[in-house]
Design a protein around this motif. Structure first.
Motif, PDB file in Angstrom:
ATOM      1  N   ASP A   5       0.847  -1.190   0.000  1.00 52.88           N
ATOM      2  CA  ASP A   5       0.000   0.000   0.000  1.00 52.88           C
ATOM      3  C   ASP A   5       0.882   1.240   0.000  1.00 52.88           C
ATOM      4  O   ASP A   5       2.070   1.194   0.290  1.00 52.88           O
ATOM      5  CB  ASP A   5      -0.897   0.000   1.239  1.00 52.88           C
ATOM      6  N   GLY A   6       0.299   2.369  -0.297  1.00 54.64           N
ATOM      7  CA  GLY A   6       1.039   3.616  -0.285  1.00 54.64           C
ATOM      8  C   GLY A   6       0.117   4.759  -0.652  1.00 54.64           C
ATOM      9  O   GLY A   6      -1.082   4.577  -0.883  1.00 54.64           O
ATOM     10  N   GLU A   7       0.670   5.956  -0.705  1.00 54.10           N
ATOM     11  CA  GLU A   7      -0.121   7.113  -1.095  1.00 54.10           C
ATOM     12  C   GLU A   7      -0.188   7.198  -2.620  1.00 54.10           C
ATOM     13  O   GLU A   7       0.587   6.555  -3.333  1.00 54.10           O
ATOM     14  CB  GLU A   7       0.501   8.393  -0.525  1.00 54.10           C
ATOM     15  N   ASP A   8      -1.149   7.983  -3.106  1.00 58.38           N
ATOM     16  CA  ASP A   8      -1.280   8.154  -4.549  1.00 58.38           C
ATOM     17  C   ASP A   8      -0.010   8.752  -5.139  1.00 58.38           C
ATOM     18  O   ASP A   8       0.607   9.652  -4.549  1.00 58.38           O
ATOM     19  CB  ASP A   8      -2.463   9.057  -4.878  1.00 58.38           C
ATOM     20  N   ALA A   9       0.392   8.253  -6.299  1.00 58.25           N
ATOM     21  CA  ALA A   9       1.547   8.792  -7.009  1.00 58.25           C
ATOM     22  C   ALA A   9       1.058   9.772  -8.065  1.00 58.25           C
ATOM     23  O   ALA A   9       0.074   9.495  -8.761  1.00 58.25           O
ATOM     24  CB  ALA A   9       2.341   7.671  -7.663  1.00 58.25           C
ATOM     25  N   TRP A 309       8.607   4.194  -5.009  1.00 59.74           N
ATOM     26  CA  TRP A 309       7.336   3.975  -5.691  1.00 59.74           C
ATOM     27  C   TRP A 309       7.405   2.689  -6.494  1.00 59.74           C
ATOM     28  O   TRP A 309       8.478   2.129  -6.701  1.00 59.74           O
ATOM     29  CB  TRP A 309       6.961   5.165  -6.581  1.00 59.74           C
ATOM     30  N   ALA A 331       1.565   3.557  -6.745  1.00 61.40           N
ATOM     31  CA  ALA A 331       1.556   4.262  -5.467  1.00 61.40           C
ATOM     32  C   ALA A 331       2.998   4.557  -5.079  1.00 61.40           C
ATOM     33  O   ALA A 331       3.942   4.073  -5.719  1.00 61.40           O
ATOM     34  CB  ALA A 331       0.857   3.436  -4.386  1.00 61.40           C
ATOM     35  N   ARG A 332       3.156   5.334  -4.014  1.00 59.24           N
ATOM     36  CA  ARG A 332       4.506   5.650  -3.546  1.00 59.24           C
ATOM     37  C   ARG A 332       4.483   5.883  -2.045  1.00 59.24           C
ATOM     38  O   ARG A 332       3.425   6.016  -1.421  1.00 59.24           O
ATOM     39  CB  ARG A 332       5.059   6.883  -4.254  1.00 59.24           C
ATOM     40  N   GLU A 333       5.675   5.926  -1.462  1.00 53.96           N
ATOM     41  CA  GLU A 333       5.819   6.293  -0.061  1.00 53.96           C
ATOM     42  C   GLU A 333       7.053   7.168   0.093  1.00 53.96           C
ATOM     43  O   GLU A 333       8.042   7.011  -0.634  1.00 53.96           O
ATOM     44  CB  GLU A 333       5.927   5.060   0.833  1.00 53.96           C
TER      45      GLU A 333
END
Length: 406
Positions: A5-9, A309, A331-333
């Motif tokens: 999981d991660g935030e939107d890229a 990402w 996604a990315r972090e």
């Protein structure tokens, strides 16, 4: 392989300003993921596809052009993010089986990297290959295109073990492809796997001696992980095959270290041995040392300046994003200080050079004496003091990292 999981890229691929800080001091590498295999091995959970699973986009015939378009996208995104241009010090083609593509396609992707960033004169340029996926002409063409190294996925020299892993090559072909690679001027690495269900210690010795007898420049030996969702996992779950055990894998690791050391191979990372320092895999060392790299291809991961990402997994979705001029990132972090410290310790302690004590937090330094007393590590007083794993410490590396980061 499940993506994290991660935030939107962002669709334009831009990175936060923090990614550019200190970039000129960090090496820059490129990983090219080629997600195609002739057959899917029963133990593998990598993001790979056979030709029967694809069509309509993202297929083998169009892949070199699609990957090259991400290379161009990546160069623009880095410049727009204020990351200074850097020539590439390492390129690694993995998969899948990159050499299922024609040598001209691999050369085209490498040419796209060269055109966008430039490649250092002494760069390490590696492709993975199966022993049955190349011939002498292929290897000569790859060397002519600028490849310097080939890593053969041998896994075992025992036919019964290969059959359990669903590997298709004949072990008798390995000496032949290794000779062809050497004649083409390529450095050679052999990858082995230990802990296959049904493999005994004598089988593993046979594989080690088979690899050592060919005198490759580099040998990797990885413990088999039975990944959920794989055919092997289903067979183990049904009781058709025994599950690997920690004690068995520890015995096999100790045998590998013993035989490889006696044959002149030095361990430089827990799962990797090389004949000389120059034979170590520089691309993987860049990962372990926290350098920057852009991962090209479906499911590929990237890291630049503490930003990580990963691309969408399916080749058709990947191709569609790029055709629309959008980033293929799913996604990315952005790693915070705690996450970066954990990764630094996790990766840095795996290296034979050791981990500098001054980089440890005071609470972690308080653990060092206990680790030494328990025979998990030694202290090298040179260069300010380094914590180095013993053989026992390598077998219990997760315990060491937990103690240093808890």
């Amino acid at each position: 392989m499940r993506l994290p999981d991660g935030e939107d890229a962002p669709s334009d691929g831009r990175l936060p300003a923090s990614a550019a800080i200190g970039a000129h001091t960090r090496d820059f590498g490129v990983y090219l993921h080629v997600p195609f295999c002739r057959v899917r091995c029963g133990y593998c959970d990598f993001n790979t596809y056979t030709s029967l699973e694809l069509g309509g986009g993202g297929d083998q015939a169009s892949y070199a052009a699609t990957a090259s378009s991400e290379i161009a996208f990546a160069a623009c995104a880095l410049r727009a993010s204020g990351v200074p241009d850097r020539s590439v010090s390492t390129v690694f083609l993995g998969g899948g089986t990159p050499t299922l593509l024609p040598p001209g396609d691999l050369a085209a992707m490498l040419g796209a990297v060269r055109e966008e960033w430039g490649i250092d004169d002494d760069a390490e340029v590696t492709t993975e290959a199966n022993p049955d996926s190349v011939d002498a002409a292929d290897l000569e063409a790859l060397a002519a295109a600028g490849f310097t190294r080939v890593s053969f996925g041998v896994q075992s020299f025992v036919p019964e073990v290969l059959a359990t892993l669903d590997r298709t090559h004949d072990p008798a072909r390995v000496p032949l492809v290794l000779r062809w690679a050497r004649e083409a001027g390529l450095a050679v690495s052999l990858d082995l796997i230990y802990g296959t269900p049904g493999e005994n210690l004598a089988d593993w010795r046979r594989s080690l001696e088979g690899a050592i007898g060919l005198e490759p420049d580099h040998i990797s030996a990885y413990a088999l992980t039975v990944e959920p969702g794989t055919a092997l996992h289903r067979r183990v779950s049904r009781g058709e095959l025994p599950a690997p055990t920690g004690d068995d894998e520890a015995d096999k690791y100790e045998l590998a270290d013993e035989l490889l050391a006696a044959s002149g191979y030095d361990w430089y990372e827990i799962s990797n041995w090389a004949r000389t320092p120059a034979d170590r895999c520089r691309h993987n060392l860049a990962y372990w040392r926290g350098a920057d790299w852009w991962g090209i291809g479906p499911g590929a991961h990237s890291h630049v300046g503490g930003v990580r990402w990963w691309n969408v997994k399916h080749p058709r979705a990947y191709a569609a994003r790029l055709a629309a001029g959008q980033s293929p990132a799913a996604a990315r972090e952005i790693l915070d200080d705690d996450a970066r410290t954990l990764e630094d310790v996790l990766l840095g302690t795996r290296l034979a050079q050791g981990y500098e004590l001054v980089r440890l937090a005071p609470s972690a330094r308080a653990q060092v004496a206990g680790l030494v007393r328990e025979g998990l590590a030694t202290l090298d007083p040179e260069r300010g003091g380094r914590l180095r794993l013993t053989l026992r410490g390598r077998l219990l590396a997760d315990t060491v990292v937990h103690r240093l980061t808890a």
